[in-house]
Scaffold this active site. Structure first.
Site, PDB file in Angstrom:
ATOM      1  N   SER A   1       0.814  -1.204   0.000  1.00 48.00           N
ATOM      2  CA  SER A   1       0.000   0.000   0.000  1.00 48.00           C
ATOM      3  C   SER A   1       0.859   1.271   0.000  1.00 48.00           C
ATOM      4  CB  SER A   1      -0.947  -0.062   1.205  1.00 48.00           C
ATOM      5  OG  SER A   1      -2.024   0.811   1.037  1.00 48.00           O
TER       6      SER A   1
ATOM      7  N   ASP B   1      -8.224  -6.759  -4.762  1.00 46.95           N
ATOM      8  CA  ASP B   1      -8.004  -5.464  -4.139  1.00 46.95           C
ATOM      9  C   ASP B   1      -8.733  -4.391  -4.937  1.00 46.95           C
ATOM     10  OD1 ASP B   1      -7.059  -3.363  -2.653  1.00 46.95           O
ATOM     11  OD2 ASP B   1      -4.996  -3.477  -3.367  1.00 46.95           O
TER      12      ASP B   1
ATOM     13  N   HIS C   1      -6.012  -6.737  -0.791  1.00 51.23           N
ATOM     14  CA  HIS C   1      -4.951  -5.765  -0.534  1.00 51.23           C
ATOM     15  C   HIS C   1      -3.845  -6.362   0.339  1.00 51.23           C
ATOM     16  CE1 HIS C   1      -3.570  -1.624  -0.501  1.00 51.23           C
ATOM     17  NE2 HIS C   1      -3.524  -1.596   0.812  1.00 51.23           N
TER      18      HIS C   1
END
Length: 394
Positions: free
Chosen positions: A117, A312, A372
């Site tokens: 991320s 994601d 994610h």
């Protein structure tokens, strides 16, 4: 800055024969020593039971709570917070210099930075500064590569593909697609006008439009419903992107037994207590892309891997492919000519767990059935990928 090191614990090799991996979490403000450690790749889960797919069996793992103010890292003065990735990188260089001096046994061990991320955006900037520092002789280490997992490298590409991605997965109807696309266009306009703080605010607005039109899709994995959040927090961004990394049980674990066991955390420091300040201070830098940094890394010969989870949304794979296609790196045409290769899921032979492509010093992994947080969704596949990236024999 707080760091936590596990020496590799492998049946077949000593830690000297295995790489060192630094893990950087997202947010900014999400804690690697908490979330990455106990929910993703550390030796124990948050119930303190052994994790079968811990990365510590294939590498020594260094968790760093960064930027300053994240996790157990803290600052006593408001100007201690980083406001952009170059500050994040220079702070990290201070830590890495200290770490490799204090632990000289790691100076000749291949060192990789893995990230997730917003951690990927920081990892790119840190990798570039580290490469310079090694060339100048100010940091002694054997930097071997960086891996960018579901990374916020080109935020606008992510936001602009939310509509199409949700539409093709039957999570938006025509009206919803129009709403989401029009909110995304407003973000694009702010970016074109270089109004980066405004772009961050409009990014948050776009997320709200997504939630309204999808009946609350989970940004981290489109197949799992977001639980109803009854807490009223002043900031939606914090609720969506810092809070999930600091759930009550993890908070209790880190501020209770872990804090006590560590025995070095100052009295006034609460794990995660400054996370919101971290995010707020970085808000003006949040939507800025770092694609040019990835280009510089590739051109200077650094090994770069991009890996992404199929489910994601926040950093969807479509968006990642878009910025990759715009790289100026001279190897890109060769990379584009290649077809991908399927990888079996390590736990189910004959079932595809991922696809990958690698050309010169660049690789891309498409991880199936993962959102994610790839290691929490597909632990065995993530571990296999780690071994491949660090060139260990499978």
């Amino acid at each position: 800055m707080f760091w936590w090191l596990y020496y590799a614990d492998s049946r077949s090799a000593g830690y000297e024969e295995l790489p060192l991996v630094m893990w950087l979490q997202g947010g900014p403000g999400g804690s690697g020593s908490g979330f990455g450690n106990f929910d993703e790749i550390g030796p124990l889960n948050r119930d303190l039971e052994p994790r079968k797919t811990s990365w510590v069996q294939a590498a020594s793992v260094l968790f760093v709570d960064n930027p300053v103010g994240t996790g157990f890292s803290y600052t006593d003065s408001p100007d201690g917070y980083a406001t952009n990735v170059s500050m994040v990188a220079s702070d990290m260089l201070v830590l890495l210099k200290h770490f490799f001096t204090e632990r000289p046994e790691f100076q000749n061990i291949p060192f990789y930075i893995f990230s997730e991320s917003y951690g990927g955006k920081m990892a790119a900037a840190i990798s570039l500064e580290l490469t310079k520092a090694i060339a100048q002789g100010t940091v002694k280490c054997k930097f071997a590569g960086v891996a960018l997992g579901d990374s916020w490298i080109s935020p606008l590409d992510s936001v602009m593909t939310w509509g199409p991605y949700l539409y093709t997965t039957s999570l938006l109807d025509d009206y919803g697609l129009a709403d989401v696309n029009s909110a995304a266009e407003a973000v694009k306009k702010a970016m074109e006008e270089q109004q980066f703080k405004k772009a961050t605010e409009l990014w948050s607005v776009t997320e709200t439009v997504v939630e309204q039109n999808t009946n609350g899709v989970n940004f981290y994995n489109i197949l799992t419903q977001q639980p109803d959040e009854k807490l009223h927090l002043h900031s939606l961004q914090i609720r969506r992107h810092i809070r999930p990394l600091h759930s009550p049980s993890l908070n209790e674990l880190m501020n209770g037994p872990i804090r006590k066991k560590l025995g070095i955390i100052p009295q006034n420091v609460i794990w995660g207590g400054q996370a919101e300040d971290v995010f707020t201070n970085m808000a003006g830098d949040f939507m800025r892309p770092v694609v040019d940094i990835v280009d510089q890394l590739l051109t200077s010969g650094v090994n770069v891997t991009v890996y992404n989870g199929q489910l994601d949304l926040i950093v969807d794979t479509m968006g990642q492919e878009q910025w990759v296609k715009r790289l100026k790196w001279e190897g890109l045409p060769g990379f584009n000519k290649l077809r991908w290769t399927a990888l079996d899921d390590p736990t189910s032979p004959g079932v595809t767990g991922a696809f990958y492509k690698t050309y010169k010093n660049f690789a891309f992994y498409w991880i199936l059935k993962a959102g994610h947080m790839i290691p929490s969704d597909q632990g065995p596949m993530a571990l296999e990928m780690l071994k491949m990236i660090t060139q260990q024999q499978l």
